[in-house]
Design a protein around this motif. Structure first.
Motif: not given
Length: 498
Positions: A238-253
């Protein structure tokens, strides 16, 4: 207990004609005309070359051929012009671009294949509140179910896959059976993992949203993340989910989230290599005869699985900021798009497409009350509870239930009437596709004055060190990235440092 639904509690659905509805319902019924003849009849040039008759090709073949053409870089044109000077916009639908006339029926067929989840009544009680229907309050959760269902469809099948039109064939499709089981309205940890009951439980446990209260798109994103994490415990690949805070995707996260297993394997491999090879003792600190220890950079690690990115945003204060209209519409062009959670105030929708000129969006409206699915007579509660692999199912896949999850009547809604609180969704199958997503995002801006929908940066800011420096300077800026009741960030308040 009275399980009837009070229709006065249901927000008004927009089943009537909206702006742009005339174009949406336009039909071309000329008999015996090919694509070139049909184009000439309506006063514009046919621009796609020779195409076989649709009777000789099935829908999947047509979609595959069109997907090859649409994999090319974005064409800056958003509309074609007829001989009379009329401009008709192309239509973006979850990563696909459709010609509004030549591919009208192809688009309609694809839209009808999307999964549609609505209000349900007479489902098992949500205890101890006595709730047996989500009419009037569950529209955002139903919209989130639609976005997640499409993501699952892309993940386990493909972006071009469509369910069979035959109900008998659907019942024999293992994926369709599992999908309809996962979203059936029953409280179950491993059988109906994405049921309304489980979504409500997650919202109450972690985000203090009571059953019967309205959810914002931000809170719905975190609920989806938590349930997918739960599902990962017994659903392989199954895939994983990343919720981007403050409208920003952080590559390290993202990298940390997606390389958890890869890091473990790399560390184990490194330990074995170190134990099997004797490292010589250096004669002095600068002894070049001793090789430096290998460095396993995170950037070089492959992803463990696929990724669903959810980006809660607020595009305006009280109303939708129209400077975002065109770039928001073009977000549906991105091949990784799985739609948007949004709607009008207190009436959520899952938007799956938009007109390329930024005038209208296409969405599925959950504000229809249908009867909840039932269990089969051979349901075994003990067997279901002991199912560790999540393969047990006892949902009655009746004709009514299977027909109730599709509709041929999507809603056409003006973008400028949308609520400014939304959440974008994007699915990346692997690390390479995430890199392609980053490049495609840069193509969204048609000019330098166009605002960014969201940003992608390398590292998460170190707020703790910034806060410490601020205290030393006598200036402290407090903030919080937790979602509020409306699913967005807390409003900036004025603070006084005592």
């Amino acid at each position: 207990m009275d399980t009837s639904t009070d229709l006065h509690d249901i927000p008004e659905s927009l089943f009537g004609a909206e702006d742009g509805q005339e174009l949406e319902e336009q039909q071309f019924t000329e008999q015996g005309m090919g694509a070139k003849e049909l184009a000439a009849c309506h006063g514009y040039n046919y621009e796609y070359g020779d195409v076989p008759d649709e009777d000789d090709l099935d829908g999947s073949t047509l979609l595959n051929e069109n997907s090859l053409r649409r994999s090319q870089p974005m064409d800056p044109r958003t509309a074609f012009t007829t001989k009379s000077g009329e401009k008709i916009p192309y239509i973006y639908v979850v990563g696909k671009t459709f010609h509004p006339t030549l591919e009208f029926q192809l688009r309609k067929d694809f839209q009808a294949s999307l999964y549609w989840f609505t209000y349900r009544s007479n489902f098992p009680e949500i205890r101890p509140y006595g709730i047996t229907s989500d009419a009037g309050w569950g529209c955002m959760l139903r919209s989130a179910q639609m976005l997640l269902a499409h993501t699952l469809r892309v993940h386990f099948k493909s972006r071009n896959w469509k369910p069979p039109k035959s109900l008998a064939k659907c019942r024999n499709d293992a994926f369709i059976v599992r999908l309809l089981t996962w979203f059936a309205d029953f409280s179950s940890k491993n059988e109906s993992v994405y049921s309304l009951h489980n979504m409500v439980a997650a919202g109450f446990a972690k985000y203090e949203t009571l059953p019967g209260e309205w959810y914002g798109p931000g809170t719905a994103c975190y609920v989806l993340r938590d349930l997918v994490t739960l599902h990962n415990q017994f659903q392989p690949s199954l895939f994983r989910v990343y919720v981007a805070p403050e409208g920003t995707i952080y590559r390290d996260k993202v990298r940390s989230l997606m390389t958890t297993e890869s890091k473990k394997r790399a560390e184990e491999r490194k330990k074995k290599e170190q134990s099997s090879v004797e490292t010589p003792t250096p004669l002095h600190p600068l002894d070049i005869s001793v090789p430096a220890p290998p460095v396993d950079e995170d950037e070089q690690l492959e992803w463990d699985t696929a990724l669903l990115i959810l980006i809660p945003l607020r595009l305006g204060l009280n109303n939708f900021n129209e400077t975002y209209r065109e770039i928001f519409a073009r977000s549906f062009w991105l091949p990784q798009s799985v739609g948007v959670l949004g709607g009008r105030p207190r009436a959520a929708r899952w938007f799956f497409g938009a007109y390329a000129d930024g005038t209208s969006v296409l969405g599925l409206d959950p504000h229809t009350v249908q009867t909840a699915p039932q269990r089969t007579s051979d349901y075994d509660e003990v067997e279901a509870a002991n199912d560790k692999e999540g393969t047990y199912t006892a949902i009655d896949l009746s004709d009514d239930y299977m027909q109730s999850v599709h509709t041929s009547y999507p809603e056409v809604y003006p973008i400028n009437r949308m609520d400014p609180s939304i959440a974008l969704g994007f699915y990346c199958r692997d690390k390479k596709e995430f890199a392609e997503f980053e490049l495609a995002v840069k193509q969204l801006k048609m000019n330098s004055s166009c605002p960014d929908l969201f940003t992608i940066v390398d590292k998460t800011p170190n707020y703790s060190s910034a806060g410490a420096e601020g205290m030393m300077d006598g200036d402290l800026d407090l903030g919080d990235d937790m979602p509020d009741d409306d699913g967005g960030d807390f409003d900036d308040d004025d603070y006084v440092l005592l």
